[in-house]
Design a protein around this motif. Structure first.
Motif, PDB file in Angstrom:
ATOM      1  N   LEU A  23       0.824  -1.215   0.000  1.00  0.00           N
ATOM      2  CA  LEU A  23       0.000   0.000   0.000  1.00  0.00           C
ATOM      3  C   LEU A  23       0.855   1.260   0.000  1.00  0.00           C
ATOM      4  O   LEU A  23       0.469   2.293  -0.565  1.00  0.00           O
ATOM      5  CB  LEU A  23      -0.914   0.004   1.224  1.00  0.00           C
ATOM      6  N   THR A  24       2.016   1.184   0.630  1.00  0.00           N
ATOM      7  CA  THR A  24       2.880   2.353   0.762  1.00  0.00           C
ATOM      8  C   THR A  24       3.738   2.600  -0.468  1.00  0.00           C
ATOM      9  O   THR A  24       3.940   3.758  -0.860  1.00  0.00           O
ATOM     10  CB  THR A  24       3.796   2.173   1.996  1.00  0.00           C
ATOM     11  N   CYS A  25       4.230   1.540  -1.071  1.00  0.00           N
ATOM     12  CA  CYS A  25       5.230   1.681  -2.130  1.00  0.00           C
ATOM     13  C   CYS A  25       4.648   1.636  -3.539  1.00  0.00           C
ATOM     14  O   CYS A  25       5.333   2.025  -4.499  1.00  0.00           O
ATOM     15  CB  CYS A  25       6.295   0.596  -1.984  1.00  0.00           C
ATOM     16  N   LEU A  26       3.420   1.159  -3.686  1.00  0.00           N
ATOM     17  CA  LEU A  26       2.839   1.024  -5.019  1.00  0.00           C
ATOM     18  C   LEU A  26       1.464   1.663  -5.066  1.00  0.00           C
ATOM     19  O   LEU A  26       0.734   1.702  -4.063  1.00  0.00           O
ATOM     20  CB  LEU A  26       2.714  -0.454  -5.416  1.00  0.00           C
ATOM     21  N   GLY A  40      -2.773  -0.400  -9.843  1.00  0.00           N
ATOM     22  CA  GLY A  40      -2.389  -0.528 -11.242  1.00  0.00           C
ATOM     23  C   GLY A  40      -0.895  -0.709 -11.460  1.00  0.00           C
ATOM     24  O   GLY A  40      -0.467  -1.072 -12.555  1.00  0.00           O
ATOM     25  N   ASP A  41      -0.088  -0.441 -10.420  1.00  0.00           N
ATOM     26  CA  ASP A  41       1.355  -0.660 -10.528  1.00  0.00           C
ATOM     27  C   ASP A  41       1.665  -2.151 -10.520  1.00  0.00           C
ATOM     28  O   ASP A  41       0.827  -2.989 -10.162  1.00  0.00           O
ATOM     29  CB  ASP A  41       2.097   0.024  -9.379  1.00  0.00           C
ATOM     30  N   GLY A  60      -4.690  -3.606  -5.100  1.00  0.00           N
ATOM     31  CA  GLY A  60      -4.897  -3.230  -6.499  1.00  0.00           C
ATOM     32  C   GLY A  60      -3.631  -3.290  -7.326  1.00  0.00           C
ATOM     33  O   GLY A  60      -3.486  -2.561  -8.310  1.00  0.00           O
ATOM     34  N   VAL A  61      -2.713  -4.168  -6.940  1.00  0.00           N
ATOM     35  CA  VAL A  61      -1.395  -4.264  -7.572  1.00  0.00           C
ATOM     36  C   VAL A  61      -1.326  -5.523  -8.423  1.00  0.00           C
ATOM     37  O   VAL A  61      -1.898  -6.558  -8.069  1.00  0.00           O
ATOM     38  CB  VAL A  61      -0.300  -4.296  -6.474  1.00  0.00           C
ATOM     39  N   THR A  62      -0.609  -5.450  -9.530  1.00  0.00           N
ATOM     40  CA  THR A  62      -0.454  -6.596 -10.418  1.00  0.00           C
ATOM     41  C   THR A  62       0.879  -7.291 -10.165  1.00  0.00           C
ATOM     42  O   THR A  62       1.935  -6.646 -10.176  1.00  0.00           O
ATOM     43  CB  THR A  62      -0.511  -6.164 -11.898  1.00  0.00           C
ATOM     44  N   ILE A  63       0.822  -8.592  -9.938  1.00  0.00           N
ATOM     45  CA  ILE A  63       2.048  -9.386  -9.784  1.00  0.00           C
ATOM     46  C   ILE A  63       2.536  -9.814 -11.167  1.00  0.00           C
ATOM     47  O   ILE A  63       1.787 -10.365 -11.972  1.00  0.00           O
ATOM     48  CB  ILE A  63       1.804 -10.626  -8.913  1.00  0.00           C
ATOM     49  N   VAL A  64       3.824  -9.548 -11.423  1.00  0.00           N
ATOM     50  CA  VAL A  64       4.472 -10.019 -12.643  1.00  0.00           C
ATOM     51  C   VAL A  64       5.489 -11.074 -12.222  1.00  0.00           C
ATOM     52  O   VAL A  64       6.475 -10.756 -11.549  1.00  0.00           O
ATOM     53  CB  VAL A  64       5.161  -8.861 -13.390  1.00  0.00           C
ATOM     54  N   ARG A 101       5.098   0.592 -15.500  1.00  0.00           N
ATOM     55  CA  ARG A 101       4.293   0.446 -14.285  1.00  0.00           C
ATOM     56  C   ARG A 101       5.024  -0.313 -13.175  1.00  0.00           C
ATOM     57  O   ARG A 101       4.489  -0.454 -12.075  1.00  0.00           O
ATOM     58  CB  ARG A 101       2.979  -0.264 -14.612  1.00  0.00           C
ATOM     59  N   THR A 102       6.216  -0.806 -13.452  1.00  0.00           N
ATOM     60  CA  THR A 102       6.961  -1.548 -12.428  1.00  0.00           C
ATOM     61  C   THR A 102       7.424  -0.602 -11.334  1.00  0.00           C
ATOM     62  O   THR A 102       8.073   0.408 -11.603  1.00  0.00           O
ATOM     63  CB  THR A 102       8.185  -2.248 -13.043  1.00  0.00           C
ATOM     64  N   ARG A 103       7.104  -0.942 -10.086  1.00  0.00           N
ATOM     65  CA  ARG A 103       7.501  -0.090  -8.957  1.00  0.00           C
ATOM     66  C   ARG A 103       8.334  -0.829  -7.922  1.00  0.00           C
ATOM     67  O   ARG A 103       8.956  -0.186  -7.069  1.00  0.00           O
ATOM     68  CB  ARG A 103       6.259   0.487  -8.271  1.00  0.00           C
ATOM     69  N   ALA A 104       8.318  -2.173  -7.948  1.00  0.00           N
ATOM     70  CA  ALA A 104       9.002  -2.903  -6.877  1.00  0.00           C
ATOM     71  C   ALA A 104       9.321  -4.329  -7.310  1.00  0.00           C
ATOM     72  O   ALA A 104       8.712  -4.875  -8.231  1.00  0.00           O
ATOM     73  CB  ALA A 104       8.144  -2.930  -5.617  1.00  0.00           C
ATOM     74  N   ILE A 105      10.290  -4.901  -6.615  1.00  0.00           N
ATOM     75  CA  ILE A 105      10.576  -6.331  -6.674  1.00  0.00           C
ATOM     76  C   ILE A 105      10.396  -6.870  -5.257  1.00  0.00           C
ATOM     77  O   ILE A 105      10.848  -6.262  -4.288  1.00  0.00           O
ATOM     78  CB  ILE A 105      12.004  -6.602  -7.177  1.00  0.00           C
TER      79      ILE A 105
END
Length: 411
Positions: free
Chosen positions: A107-110, A113-114, A134-138, A163-167
């Motif tokens: 919730l904090t980092c993304l 839709g990210d 609401g985040v998409t896992i790739v 749209r990538t914001r994190a690993i």
């Protein structure tokens, strides 16, 4: 017509609890069911930690500070400092289990839709929290052939998008038990720094590394702005029911945003923090016995599995799970059959089908996660049940040796 939310419709069944109704039915029939499906240790919760709750002079069990009591955060910071992590109590938000820490991190980092890149197979509840946020896992797929090592960096780069914001990684891994090396962690952090991404590091099993020293993402050079660690006492002290975790970051902007989420849910569990604070004061030698026990269970589990015809089982370096390939058509069907149709001396076992740990459709159908969280006597009995069940299962995918004995099996 009234309908539940799209989030509710998308929420998956827990991969480690989906067979629970069949296990309950089997127990009602009088069968002994060995639960290798879930990471619920049978190691005793530290008596000193339980005693701290029993003897607490609490007359009103009130709210704490939104980030948790300062006394516990100071003790937890000292624990991290002993592990060579540069953490002060002001860098810690106590959460309701590691689960809330994962949710707060997303919730904090993304933004909705990210995208977050996660090596698969991964801890099944990441899917649930991604849906909630609401985040998409790739996914980037790791493979059993090399023990589920970190996939090549090129595989991560291939799926990067605007749209990538994190690993997100789990180290040691649930469900594979793989332990990332310093070089692997540095390569992932380097990618995050190059593309301005967060590195979310789930370190719930840090105490249980068997073949090499543990390295935290927070120990890496340049981690300050990029790394968010999520943690829990559940496995460390065999205190799953205390529901006490932590979000740890040196990034003050991330910390303050996560703290606002923490304030809005008011406070983490008060009695759980009393238990956790007492546990954090235990000497380092406390872990010697539990770590040695898990190591012995790992070696027993891997040796037995590797001796079973058609089973492929890498040796995990940490946590208390193995992810194995079984010679069956579908491990979910096999797991159901174990509980409905199989018994050996009135015993059977429950396992976790691995398809629930993959994001890519179709993967994991012949793989299973087993948690070696039972005492070695029960663990050996459960593995005997598995060995005999694999010989008898109608959906076995490899021919059996002609002289294979299947006596003493009830189907």
């Amino acid at each position: 017509m009234l309908e539940v939310s799209l989030r509710g419709q998308a929420m998956p069944v827990s991969p480690f609890r989906k067979l629970a109704p069949y296990a309950e039915a089997a127990r009602l029939q009088g069968k002994i069911v060995y639960p290798l499906n879930i990471g619920q240790p049978d190691i005793e919760t530290p008596p000193a930690a339980l005693e701290a709750v029993r003897t607490a002079d609490v007359r009103v069990l009130g709210y704490s500070h939104g980030a948790g009591t300062e006394s516990y955060r100071r003790k937890l910071a000292a624990y991290y400092q002993r592990a060579s992590l540069p953490v002060a109590f002001e860098d810690i938000i106590v959460t309701t289990g590691g689960s809330e820490a994962i949710l707060f991190a997303l919730l904090t980092c993304l933004n909705p839709g990210d995208e977050v890149i996660i090596p698969e197979p991964f801890y099944g509840t990441y899917t649930a929290f991604a849906i909630a946020a609401g985040v998409t896992i790739v996914p980037v797929t790791a493979h059993i052939e090399n023990g589920f090592a970190l996939p090549p960096l090129a595989d991560f780069e291939r799926v990067l998008s605007p749209r990538t914001r994190a690993i997100l990684i789990c180290n040691p891994s649930n469900p594979t038990g793989y332990v990332y090396s310093r070089a692997e962690l540095e390569s992932i952090l380097g990618l995050c720094k190059a593309h301005d991404l967060y590195l979310l590091s789930d370190e719930a099993y840090r105490e249980f590394c068997y073949d090499a020293p543990y390295v935290s993402a927070l120990q890496l050079p340049g981690a300050e702005q990029h790394v968010v660690v999520v943690d829990t006492i559940s496995k460390r002290y065999s205190a799953c029911g205390a529901r006490v975790g932590a979000l740890v970051t040196l990034n003050k902007q991330v910390y303050m945003a996560a703290f606002r989420f923490a304030q809005m849910r008011v406070s983490p569990p008060g009695l759980g923090m009393l238990l956790a604070e007492a546990a954090s004061e235990l000497p380092e030698s406390y872990f010697d016995e539990s770590k040695a026990e898990y190591l012995a269970r790992r070696d027993l589990t891997v040796a037995r599995l590797q001796a079973m015809p058609g089973v492929v089982c890498p040796r995990p370096g940490g946590a208390f799970y193995v992810l194995a390939h079984l010679p069956v058509d579908d491990t979910e069907e096999f797991g159901r059959w174990l509980l409905e149709s199989f018994s050996y001396e009135n015993q059977t076992l429950m396992l976790s089908p691995a398809n629930g740990f993959y994001q890519t459709p179709g993967l994991g159908r012949q793989e299973v996660r087993l948690a070696y969280v039972l005492n070695r006597t029960d663990l050996a009995a459960a593995l005997t049940c598995l060995e005999l069940a694999l010989l008898a299962y109608p959906g076995r995918t490899e021919p059996l040796p002609a002289a294979e004995a299947t006596t003493a099996i009830t189907i």
